[in-house]
Write a protein that holds these residues in place. Structure first.
Motif, short mmCIF file in Angstrom:
data_model
loop_
_atom_site.label_atom_id
_atom_site.label_comp_id
_atom_site.label_asym_id
_atom_site.label_seq_id
_atom_site.Cartn_x
_atom_site.Cartn_y
_atom_site.Cartn_z
N UNK A 51 0.85 -1.19 0.00
CA UNK A 51 0.00 0.00 0.00
C UNK A 51 0.89 1.24 0.00
N UNK A 52 0.44 2.30 -0.65
CA UNK A 52 1.24 3.51 -0.76
C UNK A 52 0.68 4.63 0.11
N UNK A 53 1.59 5.37 0.72
CA UNK A 53 1.29 6.47 1.62
C UNK A 53 1.80 7.77 1.02
N UNK A 54 1.25 8.90 1.46
CA UNK A 54 1.66 10.21 0.95
C UNK A 54 1.85 11.18 2.12
N UNK A 55 2.80 12.07 1.98
CA UNK A 55 3.09 13.06 3.01
C UNK A 55 1.91 14.00 3.21
N UNK A 56 1.53 14.22 4.47
CA UNK A 56 0.43 15.14 4.76
C UNK A 56 0.83 16.58 4.44
N UNK A 82 5.11 6.77 -1.01
CA UNK A 82 6.08 5.88 -0.40
C UNK A 82 5.35 4.67 0.16
N UNK A 83 6.08 3.59 0.38
CA UNK A 83 5.45 2.40 0.95
C UNK A 83 5.67 2.28 2.45
N UNK A 84 6.12 3.36 3.09
CA UNK A 84 6.38 3.37 4.53
C UNK A 84 5.31 4.17 5.25
N UNK A 85 4.65 3.53 6.20
CA UNK A 85 3.61 4.21 6.99
C UNK A 85 4.26 4.98 8.14
N UNK A 86 3.82 6.23 8.33
CA UNK A 86 4.25 7.07 9.44
C UNK A 86 3.09 7.95 9.84
N UNK A 87 3.18 8.58 11.00
CA UNK A 87 2.08 9.42 11.48
C UNK A 87 1.93 10.69 10.65
N UNK A 88 2.98 11.13 9.95
CA UNK A 88 2.88 12.33 9.13
C UNK A 88 2.50 12.02 7.68
#
Length: 101
Positions: free
Chosen positions: A11-16, A27-33
């Motif tokens: 799954x892909x994530x995007x910077x808030x 990116x494929x790395x999950x973070x709180x931001x």
């Protein structure tokens, strides 16, 4: 099914903070931001035949549910000599767009 044990779906994530530039910073790395997107990356091993993949990519993209946006990528081995004189950590992924025309 087409490439057993030669693929990974992430799954892909995007910077808030860069949400206004979506989908440029996936990116494929999950973070709180970061926020979870409707995009996935289908990572295939480098041993997959790229010519065959370029013919199949449009069909693979259509098989995914309509609310999910697939990205098909070839995962290159991280031990490949790139002749880069810098210290870095990461994962090399080749992303290509295989339009039907």
């Amino acid at each position: 099914m087409l490439y057993p044990k030669q693929n990974e779906i992430v799954r892909l994530w995007h910077s808030k903070s860069l949400a206004h530039k979506y989908p440029s910073y996936l990116t494929d790395t999950a973070r709180t931001d970061r926020f979870l997107t409707s995009r996935i990356r289908i990572k295939l091993d480098a041993v997959v035949n790229n010519c065959e993949l370029s013919e199949l990519a449009p069909t693979l993209s259509r098989l995914v549910l309509w609310q999910v946006v697939p990205e098909i990528a070839v995962n290159l081995p991280s031990t490949q000599n790139m002749d880069v004189k810098a210290a870095m950590a990461g994962e090399v992924i080749a992303v290509a767009d295989f339009p039907p025309f």
